[in-house]
Structure formats: C-alpha cells, structure tokens
Design a protein around this motif. Structure first.
Motif, PDB file in Angstrom:
ATOM      1  N   ARG A   1       0.859  -1.137  -0.119  1.00 25.69           N
ATOM      2  CA  ARG A   1       0.205   0.096   0.028  1.00 25.69           C
ATOM      3  C   ARG A   1       0.899   1.236  -0.020  1.00 25.69           C
ATOM      4  O   ARG A   1       1.952   1.384   0.709  1.00 25.69           O
ATOM      5  CB  ARG A   1      -0.892   0.115   1.225  1.00 25.69           C
ATOM      6  N   PHE A   2       0.379   2.173  -0.694  1.00 25.04           N
ATOM      7  CA  PHE A   2       1.257   3.577  -0.647  1.00 25.04           C
ATOM      8  C   PHE A   2       0.720   4.275   0.588  1.00 25.04           C
ATOM      9  O   PHE A   2      -0.234   4.157   1.117  1.00 25.04           O
ATOM     10  CB  PHE A   2       0.782   4.491  -2.234  1.00 25.04           C
ATOM     11  N   HIS A   3       1.486   5.286   0.616  1.00 30.18           N
ATOM     12  CA  HIS A   3       1.146   6.422   1.931  1.00 30.18           C
ATOM     13  C   HIS A   3      -0.236   6.787   1.776  1.00 30.18           C
ATOM     14  O   HIS A   3      -0.599   7.048   0.712  1.00 30.18           O
ATOM     15  CB  HIS A   3       2.311   7.346   1.646  1.00 30.18           C
TER      16      HIS A   3
ATOM     17  N   LYS B   1       4.150   1.498   2.799  1.00 32.08           N
ATOM     18  CA  LYS B   1       5.411   2.340   2.058  1.00 32.08           C
ATOM     19  C   LYS B   1       5.910   1.481   0.775  1.00 32.08           C
ATOM     20  O   LYS B   1       6.767   1.007   0.238  1.00 32.08           O
ATOM     21  CB  LYS B   1       6.430   2.236   3.033  1.00 32.08           C
ATOM     22  N   ARG B   2       4.611   1.067  -0.062  1.00 35.53           N
ATOM     23  CA  ARG B   2       4.852   0.625  -1.390  1.00 35.53           C
ATOM     24  C   ARG B   2       6.035   1.254  -2.263  1.00 35.53           C
ATOM     25  O   ARG B   2       5.742   2.413  -2.446  1.00 35.53           O
ATOM     26  CB  ARG B   2       3.533   0.258  -2.046  1.00 35.53           C
TER      27      ARG B   2
ATOM     28  N   ILE C   1       7.497   3.123  -5.327  1.00 36.12           N
ATOM     29  CA  ILE C   1       6.870   4.163  -6.112  1.00 36.12           C
ATOM     30  C   ILE C   1       7.549   3.715  -7.533  1.00 36.12           C
ATOM     31  O   ILE C   1       8.453   4.054  -7.743  1.00 36.12           O
ATOM     32  CB  ILE C   1       6.637   5.616  -5.830  1.00 36.12           C
TER      33      ILE C   1
ATOM     34  N   MET D   1      -1.386   7.250  -6.730  1.00 37.33           N
ATOM     35  CA  MET D   1      -1.305   6.502  -5.315  1.00 37.33           C
ATOM     36  C   MET D   1      -2.525   6.483  -4.585  1.00 37.33           C
ATOM     37  O   MET D   1      -2.929   5.271  -3.997  1.00 37.33           O
ATOM     38  CB  MET D   1      -0.254   7.214  -4.443  1.00 37.33           C
TER      39      MET D   1
ATOM     40  N   ASN E   1      -4.640   2.880  -3.946  1.00 39.14           N
ATOM     41  CA  ASN E   1      -5.032   2.279  -2.533  1.00 39.14           C
ATOM     42  C   ASN E   1      -6.557   2.129  -2.432  1.00 39.14           C
ATOM     43  O   ASN E   1      -6.835   1.210  -1.300  1.00 39.14           O
ATOM     44  CB  ASN E   1      -4.758   3.497  -1.400  1.00 39.14           C
TER      45      ASN E   1
END
Length: 256
Positions: A112-114, A118-119, A121, A139, A143
């Motif tokens: 998962r992104f922010h 902390k996937r 980028i 992002m 999500n």
C-alpha cells in the motif's frame, strides 16, 4: 486519466457477491473465454504455477477487455513479487500463508502507498497509465481501487485473527481450506469440525472489522458459504472443467 475501477470492489462495496474462477492454464485465451462467460474475477496463480510475467500480463489484458478483474496469488518473497502483478494492472493480489499480525503488517507496508504503507513507487507501468495518471492521484486510486487479500490457511494465525482482521490497509480475509485441513492433520476432510469452525471464524472476524470475507470450495457448497457471510467465492477452475469434459467424452467413446 483514471485507473480502471475494480469490478470486484464495486460489487462488494455495494453489498453484492463476486464470483471467481481459478485459471491454471498458461494462455490468455483461457482468461478471455472465462471473462466472456461473465465471471467477476479470474484467479491466476504464481504460488504453485510457473507462469512468467509476460503470461500473467496476457491474462490481465484479456480479462480487462471484458471489464473482469484478475487476482494474482503471489509467491511469498520480496516486495517486488507482491507489487509486480499490481503494476501489470491486476485488480488485486492474494498473499498466501499469512501467519501472524506482524506478518500481516509487513504485507500492508509493502503493498500500500502512503499513508497506509510504503509501497515502492514507479508510476510508469500499466496500472498508472504509463505515467498518464499524476503521481498523487495514482497513489490514491491504487489504495482504493486495488485489493489486497490475506490468506488464512494455517491453524497458527487463528489465535490472532481478531487483531489481523482489525488491521487497516487491506480488503479481504481469504480462508483457504486445503492447506488448513493439512495443518490440523485432516487433509481433504472438508467437513472436519475444526475446519468448519475456522471457516466461520474467519468470515465473522472479517465482517466484524469491516473486511470482506473470501474463500474457495465446491459450487455445491456456495449457499453455505454465502450464509456464513462470504461475499467473494472461488468455486471452480479451468483444469477441472477440461478434465471433466475429457472424461465425459472418453466415457461415451467406451460406451459406444
């Protein structure tokens, strides 16, 4: 430009059920045929099958042409094993053998992104429209429009199932009966009391904490799964259909 919306999430968030067919054959034409038949999702497996990334990409493109999701079961490994299917524009991933709350936290962090995780980028892949979607929008959409599923298929994580279900950042808990039956020393005994109890427990925990409940099994048991609260159910596989078809033809040949 926007990311393609997930058909599965659209249906589940509307309170509906989503159907899934497992694809074992390594050819996108199989996914195209299955998508044309109206399944909501196709399950492509990289935990047990040796399908390379180009084959997985073909499955995804074939399904997307008919607005059908692809879920890729990833092998347990590095973060890149988890995010590559997503970057190829799979609608979701299924992570097998989640063993604990800490294990689940690690998966969320990598996928998962922010602000959820902390996937790593990139933004130049298919899911981001090959840089066509602005980074922050990409992002946010990833999500919300790509699903992460944690597979519970061992006895050990049941002691933390409430905490795992309450964890933020993923969408579904998937009860896997096959390996679970082995973990309790009753391989293949689908009506074993411990297995039935665990299947109910996973569904209850998922729904209690705002997650969707997912599982696999026989089409003849579909009503039972739905009554337990499962909304995402895999009830078949291409190899089973092909095997049964060939057997029926051979039987008729012998009878003739």
């Amino acid at each position: 430009m926007k990311m393609r919306e997930s058909r599965v999430l659209r249906k589940l968030r509307a309170g509906e059920t989503a159907s899934c067919l497992k694809i074992n054959f390594g050819d996108g034409q199989v996914s195209e045929l299955a998508a044309m038949m109206g399944f909501d999702c196709l399950w492509v497996d990289r935990e047990h099958l040796a399908q390379d990334w180009s084959v997985v990409s073909t499955h995804i493109r074939s399904a997307k042409a008919h607005d059908v999701d692809v879920m890729v079961r990833v092998p347990r490994g590095s973060y890149s094993d988890y995010i590559k299917p997503l970057e190829l524009d799979a609608a979701g991933i299924l992570v097998p053998h989640v063993m604990s709350l800490e294990d689940a936290k690690s998966i969320v962090k990598m996928t998962r992104f922010h602000p959820l995780g902390k996937r790593a980028i990139d933004g130049g892949s298919a899911d981001a429209g090959y840089t066509g979607i602005p980074l922050t929008e990409y992002m946010q959409q990833a999500n919300s429009q790509r699903f992460v599923i944690l597979q519970i298929e061992d006895y050990e994580p049941l002691k933390e199932i409430e905490a795992i279900a309450a964890l933020e950042g993923y969408d579904m808990l998937f009860f896997g009966p096959g390996d679970f039956s082995q973990s309790i020393g009753a391989p293949g005994q689908w009506d074993h009391p411990e297995l039935l109890n665990a299947r109910r427990l996973v569904a209850e925990a998922a729904r209690k904490h705002g997650k969707f409940a997912a599982t696999s099994g026989s089409i003849d048991s579909l009503k039972d799964f739905l009554s337990m609260g499962y909304q995402f159910v895999n009830v078949g596989a291409d190899v089973v259909g092909m095997k049964n078809y060939c057997q029926s033809i051979q039987q008729k040949i012998h009878e003739a």
